[in-house]
Design a protein around this motif. Structure first.
Motif, short mmCIF file in Angstrom:
data_model
loop_
_atom_site.label_atom_id
_atom_site.label_comp_id
_atom_site.label_asym_id
_atom_site.label_seq_id
_atom_site.Cartn_x
_atom_site.Cartn_y
_atom_site.Cartn_z
N HIS A 170 73.75 -61.19 78.75
CA HIS A 170 72.84 -61.35 77.61
C HIS A 170 71.71 -62.28 78.04
N THR A 171 70.50 -61.74 78.15
CA THR A 171 69.39 -62.46 78.76
C THR A 171 68.24 -62.59 77.78
N ALA A 172 67.67 -63.80 77.68
CA ALA A 172 66.58 -64.03 76.73
C ALA A 172 65.66 -65.13 77.23
N GLN A 173 64.39 -65.03 76.85
CA GLN A 173 63.41 -66.09 77.07
C GLN A 173 62.90 -66.54 75.70
N VAL A 174 62.82 -67.84 75.51
CA VAL A 174 62.32 -68.41 74.26
C VAL A 174 61.15 -69.34 74.62
N SER A 175 59.96 -68.96 74.18
CA SER A 175 58.77 -69.70 74.57
C SER A 175 57.70 -69.55 73.51
N SER A 176 56.54 -70.09 73.78
CA SER A 176 55.42 -69.92 72.85
C SER A 176 55.03 -68.45 72.80
N PRO A 177 54.66 -67.93 71.62
CA PRO A 177 54.27 -66.52 71.51
C PRO A 177 53.10 -66.15 72.42
N PHE A 194 62.31 -61.27 74.76
CA PHE A 194 61.42 -62.42 74.63
C PHE A 194 61.34 -62.80 73.16
N HIS A 195 61.48 -64.09 72.88
CA HIS A 195 61.41 -64.59 71.51
C HIS A 195 60.33 -65.67 71.45
N GLY A 196 59.29 -65.42 70.70
CA GLY A 196 58.20 -66.37 70.58
C GLY A 196 58.41 -67.32 69.41
N ARG A 197 58.34 -68.61 69.67
CA ARG A 197 58.45 -69.63 68.63
C ARG A 197 57.41 -70.72 68.91
N LEU A 198 56.79 -71.21 67.85
CA LEU A 198 55.67 -72.12 68.03
C LEU A 198 56.11 -73.55 68.36
N GLU A 209 71.09 -70.53 69.91
CA GLU A 209 71.59 -69.34 69.22
C GLU A 209 71.74 -68.17 70.19
N GLN A 210 70.72 -67.98 71.05
CA GLN A 210 70.77 -66.90 72.02
C GLN A 210 71.86 -67.13 73.06
N LEU A 211 72.08 -68.38 73.39
CA LEU A 211 73.11 -68.70 74.38
C LEU A 211 74.49 -68.26 73.89
N ALA A 212 74.69 -68.35 72.58
CA ALA A 212 75.97 -67.94 72.00
C ALA A 212 76.04 -66.44 71.76
N GLY A 213 74.97 -65.71 72.09
CA GLY A 213 74.90 -64.29 71.77
C GLY A 213 75.67 -63.37 72.70
#
Length: 401
Positions: A170-177, A194-198, A209-213
């Protein structure tokens, strides 16, 4: 990792030119940023990868929190602003209390490509802030991606994230949009979702949350504001210290939310050095006829320059740059820098011509600015790129649940 050993030159009374072989080369293959993700996914059972950083124990769920511009030496120098990070210094690099090295040049585009591809600069090819495109003869800005160049041609290797995703992680990136569609993200950090958060708080909460996914997870999150404050105001400024305090809170916030069987690694792409605003410390290549003689293009950045000579003038430019700058910079020809391992053990054929005919890396708190060609970059207070401990050493702090 052994601390780099610098030759005593007796400055300023007895100046002796720096020998290129005295530059402390990054620890490619066993302790650099390029070695982190291959080690992580090898521990998660992804085929085709081996453990490179031997001190790291495997974990089913791994989050990499990369803070732009947060060098090892800067954390050590600011315990009051970063009490939580300071408490984690002993955990770095598998509990050895040692840093890892960024890679050369110690700059964002190069380091992010090293992290994401698991390859050294000589292979992934993003060997500096700006480099010459051998096909066009023009400078290519690898951070801003100008002029436009097909990303998959410039950097053809799959990212570790993509290979991990294909292997069922389960792979994800969380960064600025703003980073979601950039070419640098595509060639260095893409794979999974990819998940964009300000805000920083939103990013670390979603990263947890993604780590637990997944039963096996690989999550990357990023914070750039510390680097911006350093460039504008310097690492000795109140603005930079305030940003470090914010980072300290974010790391603690993320660490407190780790799901079971997780490892959090806090690292950085480079450190930073403040360069005084005077002629002694800022050498303006645009105003120096001697350094400009025979030079067709000036690439890189203030503390790590790629110099491209007019055809036939390569030897003369190397001689001149060594004579003028050799007491404050490690100055090497292209083949010499490659042989010394500055860019890694291997240089891809497509990358060879991107490296300068002359490569200059700062030893002192100096910079080679270009007031006409690079007015914005030349006005920065904090700079980076070279192989000094302040720029090269980055943390690999660890929290486990």
């Amino acid at each position: 990792m052994a601390q780099p050993t610098f030759v005593s030159h007796g400055w300023p009374d007895d100046p002796v030119p720096l020998a290129p072989e005295t530059a402390p080369v990054p620890e490619y293959g066993s302790g650099s940023l390029a070695d982190l993700l291959p080690t992580v996914v090898a521990g998660q059972g992804v085929p085709g990868f081996d453990v490179r950083i031997a001190e790291l124990a495997p974990a089913d769920r791994v989050c990499v929190f990369l803070v732009d511009g947060m060098g090892w030496e800067q954390i050590k120098a600011h315990p009051d602003e970063a009490p939580y990070l300071t408490s984690l210094l002993g955990s770095s690099r598998g509990g050895t209390g040692r840093p890892v090295t960024a890679g050369f040049p110690a700059t964002t585009a190069t380091s992010l490509a090293s992290v994401g591809t698991g390859r050294a600069p000589g292979t992934h090819g993003l060997g500096g802030y700006t480099v010459r495109d051998p096909k066009t003869g023009a400078l290519m800005n690898q951070l801003k991606w100008r002029p436009w160049t097909p990303p998959e041609v410039w950097q053809p290797y799959p990212t570790v994230f993509r290979l991990a995703h294909e292997a069922g992680i389960h792979t994800a990136q969380v960064s600025s949009p703003i980073f979601e569609q950039t070419p640098l993200t595509k060639i260095a950090l893409s794979g999974g979702t990819f998940h964009g958060r300000l805000s920083g708080e939103e990013r670390v909460d979603l990263a947890a949350e993604q780590l637990a996914g997944g039963d096996r997870s690989l999550v990357y999150t990023y914070y750039s504001e510390l680097d911006g404050a350093g460039h504008r105001f310097g690492v000795d400024s109140d603005a930079w210290r305030g940003q470090l305090m914010t980072v300290d809170r974010l790391v603690r916030r993320l660490a407190e939310q780790l799901p079971a069987r997780s490892a959090l690694y806090v690292t950085a792409d480079h450190g930073m050095v403040d360069v005084p605003f005077d002629e002694e410390h800022r050498i303006d290549v645009d105003e120096d006829w001697e350094l400009r003689a025979g030079v067709a293009l000036l690439g890189g950045e203030g503390r790590a320059r790629h110099v491209y000579a007019v055809p036939g003038a390569e030897a003369d430019v190397l001689t001149c740059w060594r004579e003028v700058l050799g007491e404050q910079f490690w100055v090497a020809g292209r083949d010499e820098a490659i042989a010394l391992g500055w860019f890694g053990d291997t240089i891809d054929e497509r990358v060879y011509g991107r490296i300068g005919d002359v490569v200059a890396a700062a030893h002192d708190d100096v910079a080679l600015v270009a007031s006409v060609g690079e007015p914005l970059e030349s006005a920065m207070t904090g700079m980076h790129g070279s192989m000094t401990p302040e720029e090269q050493y980055v943390p690999l702090l660890e929290v486990r649940s």
